[in-house]
Design a protein around this motif. Structure first.
Motif, mmCIF file in Angstrom:
data_model
loop_
_atom_site.group_PDB
_atom_site.id
_atom_site.type_symbol
_atom_site.label_atom_id
_atom_site.label_comp_id
_atom_site.label_asym_id
_atom_site.label_seq_id
_atom_site.Cartn_x
_atom_site.Cartn_y
_atom_site.Cartn_z
ATOM 1 N N UNK A 31 1.097 -1.698 0.021
ATOM 2 C CA UNK A 31 -0.089 0.169 -0.208
ATOM 3 C C UNK A 31 0.406 0.856 0.333
ATOM 4 N N UNK A 32 2.155 0.707 0.753
ATOM 5 C CA UNK A 32 2.497 2.430 0.973
ATOM 6 C C UNK A 32 3.986 2.665 -0.295
ATOM 7 N N UNK A 33 3.951 1.876 -1.389
ATOM 8 C CA UNK A 33 4.234 1.574 -2.879
ATOM 9 C C UNK A 33 3.487 2.014 -3.278
ATOM 10 N N UNK A 76 4.624 -2.285 -16.588
ATOM 11 C CA UNK A 76 5.117 -3.615 -17.012
ATOM 12 C C UNK A 76 5.621 -4.064 -15.022
ATOM 13 N N UNK A 77 5.878 -2.763 -14.662
ATOM 14 C CA UNK A 77 7.021 -3.276 -13.946
ATOM 15 C C UNK A 77 5.600 -3.119 -12.174
ATOM 16 N N UNK A 78 4.664 -1.613 -12.671
ATOM 17 C CA UNK A 78 3.797 -1.874 -12.025
ATOM 18 C C UNK A 78 2.495 -3.509 -11.782
ATOM 19 N N UNK A 79 3.271 -4.272 -12.672
ATOM 20 C CA UNK A 79 2.219 -5.873 -12.677
ATOM 21 C C UNK A 79 3.096 -6.734 -12.620
ATOM 22 N N UNK A 80 4.384 -6.431 -12.949
ATOM 23 C CA UNK A 80 5.352 -7.770 -12.720
ATOM 24 C C UNK A 80 5.597 -8.268 -10.874
ATOM 25 N N UNK A 81 6.215 -6.684 -10.517
ATOM 26 C CA UNK A 81 6.655 -6.561 -8.768
ATOM 27 C C UNK A 81 4.835 -7.282 -7.967
ATOM 28 N N UNK A 82 4.023 -7.234 -8.509
ATOM 29 C CA UNK A 82 3.125 -7.335 -7.495
ATOM 30 C C UNK A 82 2.798 -9.336 -7.503
ATOM 31 N N UNK A 87 -2.923 -3.917 -6.483
ATOM 32 C CA UNK A 87 -1.851 -2.718 -7.146
ATOM 33 C C UNK A 87 -1.776 -3.580 -8.322
ATOM 34 N N UNK A 88 -2.514 -5.003 -8.296
ATOM 35 C CA UNK A 88 -2.396 -5.450 -10.322
ATOM 36 C C UNK A 88 -3.619 -4.675 -10.509
ATOM 37 N N UNK A 89 -4.533 -4.149 -9.528
ATOM 38 C CA UNK A 89 -5.384 -3.745 -10.554
ATOM 39 C C UNK A 89 -5.679 -2.182 -10.128
ATOM 40 N N UNK A 90 -4.447 -2.065 -9.749
ATOM 41 C CA UNK A 90 -4.653 0.081 -10.709
ATOM 42 C C UNK A 90 -3.439 -0.531 -11.926
#
Length: 165
Positions: free
Chosen positions: A57-59, A83-89, A124-127
């Protein structure tokens, strides 16, 4: 003459515990002595588990700001950030137990913290999926699915008359 804030370190007799030593705290209501260290350790582990659980949530705000700054056009920068926002979570979801290994001693129930961690990563994946949708990378309209429509075969055919020679 003794000063107000002095402490004799070379007393020779075992008097009170040294300053900063809180090994035992007496309970004034029951008159029992409880070990503060064990309770303190459990509370610190709960706090640390909560920090690990809420870290996605913080990130999320930083990642959302980066995605907003990259714009909605399709270019290498916005695709890399998305892609980074999807792969990291997704990586974090596959490593839920690994995130809490330092805190798992069998005394603390980590189920609630793990569920918070999983929920935060799904947010985070939803975002990231929302960002993909605004960029036009997700098939959200009917024309994105036209390749699934069957090709109609013509029942009749017409041709121009060809003179016979």
């Amino acid at each position: 003459m003794s000063r107000k804030w002095s402490y004799e370190l070379n007393g020779g007799t075992m008097g009170p515990d040294p300053l900063g030593s809180n090994k035992h705290v007496s309970d004034s209501q029951n008159g029992t002595v409880t070990a503060k260290g064990a309770d303190n350790t459990l509370e610190l582990k709960k706090k640390r588990a909560n920090d690990v659980a809420t870290a996605p949530f913080k990130g999320l705000f930083q990642t959302g700001f980066m995605m907003w700054m990259s714009g909605s056009s399709i270019n290498i920068f916005s695709i890399m950030i998305t892609a980074m926002a999807f792969v990291n979570p997704v990586k974090a979801l596959f490593n839920v137990h690994g995130a809490f290994t330092g805190l798992d001693d069998g005394k603390l129930d980590l189920t609630q913290f793990k569920l918070i961690f999983i929920a935060a990563n799904f947010v985070a994946i939803g975002v990231a999926l929302y960002k993909c949708g605004t960029m036009g990378l997700l098939p959200t309209t009917s024309c994105d699915w036209t390749w699934l429509l069957p090709i109609k075969q013509a029942i009749e055919a017409s041709a121009a008359a060809v003179p016979i020679s």
